[in-house]
Design a protein around this motif. Sequence first.
Motif, mmCIF file in Angstrom:
data_model
loop_
_atom_site.group_PDB
_atom_site.id
_atom_site.type_symbol
_atom_site.label_atom_id
_atom_site.label_comp_id
_atom_site.label_asym_id
_atom_site.label_seq_id
_atom_site.Cartn_x
_atom_site.Cartn_y
_atom_site.Cartn_z
ATOM 1 N N UNK A 44 -22.538 14.374 -35.960
ATOM 2 C CA UNK A 44 -23.828 14.650 -36.851
ATOM 3 C C UNK A 44 -24.198 13.390 -37.422
ATOM 4 N N UNK A 45 -25.427 12.847 -37.603
ATOM 5 C CA UNK A 45 -25.772 11.580 -38.404
ATOM 6 C C UNK A 45 -25.808 11.956 -40.018
ATOM 7 N N UNK B 279 -18.344 6.836 -35.703
ATOM 8 C CA UNK B 279 -19.204 5.952 -35.075
ATOM 9 C C UNK B 279 -20.440 5.276 -35.758
ATOM 10 N N UNK B 280 -20.859 4.068 -35.429
ATOM 11 C CA UNK B 280 -21.917 3.395 -36.206
ATOM 12 C C UNK B 280 -22.773 3.059 -34.948
ATOM 13 N N UNK B 281 -24.214 2.948 -35.063
ATOM 14 C CA UNK B 281 -25.167 2.412 -34.163
ATOM 15 C C UNK B 281 -25.991 1.666 -34.884
ATOM 16 N N UNK C 202 -20.855 1.301 -31.894
ATOM 17 C CA UNK C 202 -19.265 1.035 -32.291
ATOM 18 C C UNK C 202 -18.731 2.155 -32.871
ATOM 19 N N UNK C 203 -17.585 2.457 -31.829
ATOM 20 C CA UNK C 203 -16.711 3.677 -32.172
ATOM 21 C C UNK C 203 -15.752 3.560 -33.274
ATOM 22 N N UNK C 204 -15.787 4.235 -34.064
ATOM 23 C CA UNK C 204 -14.804 4.251 -35.501
ATOM 24 C C UNK C 204 -13.822 5.464 -35.231
ATOM 25 N N UNK D 67 -27.093 3.170 -38.117
ATOM 26 C CA UNK D 67 -27.028 4.510 -38.301
ATOM 27 C C UNK D 67 -25.496 4.938 -38.523
ATOM 28 N N UNK D 68 -25.174 5.928 -39.021
ATOM 29 C CA UNK D 68 -23.862 6.200 -39.438
ATOM 30 C C UNK D 68 -23.584 7.867 -38.898
#
Length: 394
Positions: free
Chosen positions: A256-257, A307-309, A357-359, A389-390
């Motif tokens: 979820x964002x 993740x980060x977009x 970017x996968x975290x 976006x996170x």
Amino acid sequence: MRSCPACGTANGESDDFCGNCGSYLGWSSEPVRPGRAREPEPVPEPEPEPESTPKPESVLEPARDPGGIPAGMSEPESVPEPAPEPTANPAANPPVNPAAEAEAPAPGAAPDPGPPARPEVPARPGQPPEADPADEPIGAVRPGKPVARRPVVRPVAADEAPDGPPCPACGTPNLPGRKFCRRCAAPLRVREQPAALPWWRTMWPFRRRVRGGSGRALRRTLLVLAVAGLVLAGFLFFPLGRYVFEDVRDKLGGTAEISPTGVTASAAAPGHPASAAIDGLTNKYWGAPALGASLTCSFGTPFRLVGIVVHTGVSKEPQEFRRGARPTRADLLVTTEDGKVHRKTVTFTDKPGKQTVRMGISDVRSVELVLREAAGQGEGRPVAVGEVEFFRRT
């Protein structure tokens, strides 16, 4: 006493089954007397064929040679034979039997020798004449009958006195040392049934019965060593194990964002503030005047960042995207609740659209984006970051 045909043990006269092996005694031979072993029965000899019975020597006659002289006696002196009488005229006396005359050999022809005569062997005095083997009939010969040797039983001193406990099957009394009943061959030593296990012992692996000396101490030692090894491995590899566990949860769980509670920038171009990077619109952007500028986003509560977009460039339109400067490489500095900073370098593709970017970091409190390289730079062209976006794990 009666001997067992299987093991040879002596049993009583009234016993039907052996007390040592339980075999049936009906096939045993006659009883054995105390103190004396049974003697093996003689093997019957085959009956001889009847032969010609010679006469006693007193009745035997002396053998004679072809001349009529008894064997062992010298021939008498030769006696002169009388002169032959004159033969009558054959014409005057014709033959009475013409067939016999026809069979008579012709004058001057050699006489028929006939069957060859067997050479005569003179018999010795006092010995019966030998019989001709060709004249004796040949009879059948009966083969010898093999007889197996019977076992020799052990002698006993006295007869059994069945005064022991009764048989559990038929009630017949038996001696205390017997293993099987002498009447019905039922086992006299009944095994004791094991006690019932408690309910928790009926569940695997507790239902397994353990006998003494079956390796219980060894199994306990191995179990203790295994537990100690697991504890040591968990202590040494706890970070790695936790990372693997959380990574599996990230892949299996949902996302979820999450919006940051605050945003700051080390530098910004006029008209392109840092808040434009988190407003949810891509037509506005944060403009960094030079490389090395940073954008910091903070959060009110720690969360698991999965993740980060990042949207680079001034717009998603290809023509507008090429007119402005856009980042191609940046550093992500993630700070957790305990103050530890996780650094990760990411590379962006030089095309419009989102860059994922996968975290996988827990307890995140802030994220800092530092620009390192960019494309399309020029005078009056700030490096544009359209949106950041996170996403957290649900």
